[in-house]
Motif scaffolding. Structure first.
Motif, short mmCIF file in Angstrom:
data_model
loop_
_atom_site.label_atom_id
_atom_site.label_comp_id
_atom_site.label_asym_id
_atom_site.label_seq_id
_atom_site.Cartn_x
_atom_site.Cartn_y
_atom_site.Cartn_z
N LEU A 167 0.69 3.87 1.76
CA LEU A 167 1.06 4.41 3.07
C LEU A 167 2.43 3.85 3.48
N VAL A 168 2.57 2.55 3.33
CA VAL A 168 3.81 1.89 3.71
C VAL A 168 4.96 2.31 2.78
N LEU B 105 -7.00 2.13 0.51
CA LEU B 105 -5.75 2.18 -0.24
C LEU B 105 -5.62 0.87 -0.99
N CYS C 95 -1.08 -4.59 10.46
CA CYS C 95 -1.21 -5.53 9.34
C CYS C 95 0.15 -6.12 8.96
N CYS D 119 0.82 -1.22 0.00
CA CYS D 119 0.00 0.00 0.00
C CYS D 119 0.85 1.27 0.00
N SER E 126 1.81 -5.76 6.29
CA SER E 126 2.70 -4.83 5.59
C SER E 126 3.43 -3.92 6.57
N ILE E 127 2.71 -3.43 7.56
CA ILE E 127 3.35 -2.58 8.56
C ILE E 127 4.38 -3.38 9.36
N PHE F 250 -4.07 -2.42 -2.28
CA PHE F 250 -3.18 -3.38 -1.64
C PHE F 250 -3.34 -3.42 -0.12
N CYS F 251 -4.41 -2.84 0.39
CA CYS F 251 -4.64 -2.94 1.83
C CYS F 251 -5.49 -4.18 2.10
N ASP F 252 -4.87 -5.22 2.62
CA ASP F 252 -5.56 -6.48 2.85
C ASP F 252 -6.69 -6.39 3.88
N PRO F 253 -6.42 -5.87 5.07
CA PRO F 253 -7.48 -5.93 6.09
C PRO F 253 -8.79 -5.28 5.62
S1 SF4 Z 1 -3.86 -1.53 7.28
FE1 SF4 Z 1 -3.96 -1.26 5.09
S2 SF4 Z 1 -3.59 0.91 4.70
FE2 SF4 Z 1 -2.90 0.44 6.77
S3 SF4 Z 1 -0.73 0.00 6.51
FE3 SF4 Z 1 -1.82 -1.94 6.43
S4 SF4 Z 1 -2.17 -2.32 4.30
FE4 SF4 Z 1 -1.63 -0.16 4.48
#
Ligand code: SF4
Ligand code: SF4
Lengths: 418, 373
Positions: free
Chosen positions: B73-74, B323, B98, B71, B100-101, B325-328
């Motif tokens: 943001l990341v 966003l 998540c 995403c 990604s974070i 590619f934001c899985d959740p």
């Molecule tokens: S929850 Fe979604 S928007 Fe937030 S960092 Fe993770 S993937 Fe990106």
């Protein structure tokens, strides 16, 4: 499950060399898996409960409670290997699931609705067990299943390990293991038999040891099996861990591998270059990938994925499985930081004495794939090892570009040969 | 509205604001990406919690570390860190959210070069006693990590003061949302977005004063909630870092009157008990607040809460803003939509990449939706 690496195009007359290289235990493996799925699909008729569980979850308790465990991820792999992934993924997208989501999840979610896929859908669960030691995706996926089937969901929350596994985290996972037992006792209407549990734990550890020993045989030069074979034979350690069947099978497989070493049978004829694979397989292209590498006399001898299950077995004390198992399952390969993954990667690189690292950047699996670029750089820097990154997806063939990948493999092999 | 101008200035260039703040007040600025950041503790340790929203520029350097299927943001956050745009930060705090974070935290720790780096590995499930006990434990660990990183010792009393300040901040933000929901004419949706964004980066004491004065002005402006021109809608999703969206919405006849965003109500909903053990009190807010999709409260909690919000706010529809590619969020979408459908609430989904679609495209989509409801 993967196709075999060696079953070639159906040639009219069998090449005896190829026949010799085939792993004979495969037939037994297929038989076990068929029996298992028949049992799972007829569980209701036999008065047995079915639980869906994530691949990293503690299945041992289900076995001890006589519950039949069913693995949606293994199902996803079967869908991928039987090349039914695109169809089902598209179906999920029609249902509103984004194409960017894990293709195991997408194809399995779609399967529930259309009863499609290679085995006509999984047997319905009586309850769900989700352990998030592999990803956050499974949490969301199991929430979807819990709503769809309207059944109870147990979540085993295993805190991610960035640097250390805190005492608090340890207490938390142990507490949850007891909650898990209580949950199962409630669902099954009977108490856990701790003697049986002890026996299952013993078998689980024994199975893990044999599986690891099978994988270790590929350290031999030339390797009697490849990572592609490991992908195929992995199913039992995921699906039937904690049973005698798995132990016996891996014993048999281990014997066969040792015999191959004695007889000088290599999986890839003229094995010259040894490679390590990172990430999940590209299920619908295992044969193509293995042939493409073999054409360069290259053999993928090991991988980071199939050893994920046995990688933590040393943390398990089979006499205290309840408490040590929880910690072990929290420490699996993708529930730890990149620096910790690098350590494992280095060990594998040394163990298999490889000439290069092939990383599958798998769109589906963010926890496994994000960070690979850093791992790649670290491996090149610290070990001076050539690396190749392949961008693809494990089940969704729309994200696989054959010509591009072939060119990259060729170029990579040229640098190895130079 | 003098206070609003000040607020907008902060929101439009938060980096500039933070640089100044660091120079003048000498306070450590602590970055974070998530509404589960226990900001009260950072504040009590003398720091200024600073929410990161991704980058405004192109993504170049982050490409060497993150695949394209991640995403914005990341990717954008990392881009700014690698470019040196975040030099004003003492470091960053990463609550577990998540996948990604989680990986961003590793990549950040290995590459961004800040001294302070703290992972706050919160529980994912928020519905059991053992998860709560673990949460308190994690907060204890966070407290000592902060003490060590910022060389302070953090007393319960200081922490309670910070909790009181944050309760005030949350109360004020809630009131501003309420006033606006009664009479959207008092403040544009875009301005409200600036308010909430600034509230996540500014020196919170000063900011509470700004909010108090803003609220006064707004309260005086409230006229009879006349028949409002726009269709009342609720935004639902993760973060929104595109003020232009609000503009486009307004011009298309949609009035955003409430939201279910990380950079919105999830930041200020729920208060913290001001007496008793402060860490348990902080944990209790997280255990009862509206849940983010990366956490688990129950399998229907978010659906029920969204329908309730729409009904309480008397909104006519929902716009999902995710966003890419934001899985959740993407996993929850089909079920949230079904909950809305069942309650006869129309909705559309807008997936946002690094760049917004053109204004014309956006407007066409919004207008079609507005006509539908
Ligand atoms: S929850 Fe979604 S928007 Fe937030 S960092 Fe993770 S993937 Fe990106
Ligand atoms: S492939 Fe990755 S994201 Fe998908 S279920 Fe497995 S671990 Fe999770």
């Amino acid at each position: 499950m993967a196709e075999q690496t060696d079953n070639g195009k159906k040639a009219p007359s069998k090449d005896p060399e190829k026949e010799r290289r085939k792993i004979k235990s495969v037939a037994k493996m297929k038989e076990i898996m068929t029996t298992y799925y028949i049992e799972a699909k007829t569980a209701k008729d036999n008065g047995k409960k079915v639980a869906w569980i994530t691949s990293g979850g503690p299945v041992e308790f289900l076995i001890a409670m006589d519950v039949i465990p069913v693995y949606p991820e293994n199902h996803g792999a079967m869908i991928g290997a039987s090349k039914m992934g695109v169809d089902l993924c598209e179906k999920a997208e029609e249902m509103g699931y984004s194409r960017d989501l894990c293709s195991y999840a997408r194809s399995d979610i779609a399967c529930s609705v259309v009863n499609g896929g290679p085995i006509g859908g999984l047997p319905e669960p009586d309850f769900l067990v989700c352990c998030n030691n592999i990803c956050g995706t499974v949490l969301k996926w199991y929430e979807v299943a819990a709503r769809y089937y309207n059944v109870p969901l147990f979540i085993l929350d295993t805190p991610f390990i960035h640097t250390t596994f805190s005492e608090g985290a340890k207490k938390y996972v142990i507490a949850q293991t007891y909650e898990y037992i209580a949950f199962l006792e409630k669902q099954c209407g009977k108490k856990l038999d701790y003697d049986r549990m002890h026996e299952v734990s013993r078998l689980a550890v024994e199975g893990l040891r044999h599986w690891q020993a099978v994988l270790d045989t590929a350290a031999h030069k030339p390797a009697p099996m490849t990572a592609f074979d490991a992908f195929f034979h992995l199913a039992l350690i995921v699906t039937l861990r904690g049973t005698q069947v798995a132990v016996d099978y891996y014993k048999q497989l281990l014997d066969e591998m040792n015999q191959r070493i004695k007889d000088g049978i290599a999986m890839v004829p003229n094995e010259k270059y040894r490679l390590l694979w990172d990430n999940l397989p590209v299920w619908y292209r295992t044969k193509w990938l293995s042939d493409t590498f073999a054409a360069h006399d290259a053999c993928l001898v090991g991988d980071t994925y199939t050893s994920a299950w046995s990688g933590v077995m040393d943390l398990i004390d089979e006499d205290n499985f309840i408490e040590t198992g929880a910690v072990a399952y929290s420490s699996v390969y993708i529930n730890v930081s990149l620096d910790m993954m690098l350590e494992t990667l280095k060990k594998l690189i040394r163990k298999y004495d490889v000439d290069g690292l092939v990383m599958h950047s798998n769109r589906s699996c963010k926890p496994y794939s994000l960070g690979q670029y850093d791992l790649q750089k670290l491996v090149m820097k610290e070990l001076n090892l050539p690396t190749l990154i392949i961008e693809a997806d494990m089940v969704d063939a729309r994200s696989f570009s054959e010509s591009q990948i072939e060119t990259r493999i060729d170029a990579f092999m040229e640098t190895l040969k130079a | 509205m003098e206070s609003l101008d000040k607020i907008k200035k902060i929101a439009i260039d938060p980096y500039e604001y933070a640089r100044n703040l660091k120079q003048t007040a000498g306070k450590p600025v602590v970055g974070n990406f998530c509404s589960y950041t226990p900001e009260e503790l950072i504040h009590a340790a003398g720091g200024v919690p600073f929410r990161l929203f991704g980058t405004k520029g192109d993504i170049l350097m982050a490409d060497a570390h993150l695949q394209s299927y991640c995403c914005s943001l990341v990717r954008g956050g990392l881009e700014d860190a690698l470019k040196g745009n975040l030099q004003f930060l003492s470091g960053t705090v990463f609550p577990h959210t998540c996948d990604s974070i989680q990986r961003l935290s590793d990549i950040w720790r290995l590459n961004a070069g800040f001294d302070l780096h703290i992972d706050v590995v919160l529980p994912v499930k928020l519905d059991t006693a053992s998860a709560r006990a673990y949460m308190v434990d994690v907060l204890k660990g966070f407290r000592s990590d902060l003490e060590a990183a910022l060389h302070v010792s953090l007393s319960d009393d200081t922490l309670r003061q910070s909790i009181r300040l944050y309760n005030r901040l949350r109360l004020l933000l809630g009131k501003i949302y309420e006033v606006r929901s009664t009479d959207p004419d008092v403040l544009s949706a875009q301005d409200l977005y600036y308010v909430i964004k600034a509230s996540m980066v500014a020196d919170r004491e000063e900011f509470c004063d700004l909010l108090t004065s803003l609220l006064d002005t707004l309260a005086r402006k409230v006229s009879n909630p006349t028949a409002n021109k726009g269709k009342r809608i609720v935004l639902s999703g993760g973060i929104c870092n595109h003020p232009d969206i609000y503009q486009a919405l307004q011009e298309s006849g949609a009035e955003v009157i409430w939201d279910d965003l990380c950079t919105g109500t999830r930041y200020f909903e729920g208060q913290i008990e001001e007496t008793g053990d402060p860490l348990s009190a902080i944990a209790d807010r997280y255990m009862s607040r509206v849940v983010c999709p990366a956490k688990h409260l129950s399998v229907t909690a978010r659906g029920e809460s969204l329908v309730r919000t729409v009904q309480t706010q008397q909104a006519a529809g929902v716009i999902f803003l995710f966003l890419k590619f934001c899985d959740p969020h993407a996993f929850d979408y089909p079920y949230l939509k079904k909950f809305l459908d069942d309650a006869c609430i129309p909705s559309i989904l807008l997936e946002v990449e690094e760049q917004l679609p053109s204004e014309a495209q956006l407007k066409t989509r919004f207008e079609t939706f507005v006509d539908m409801i």
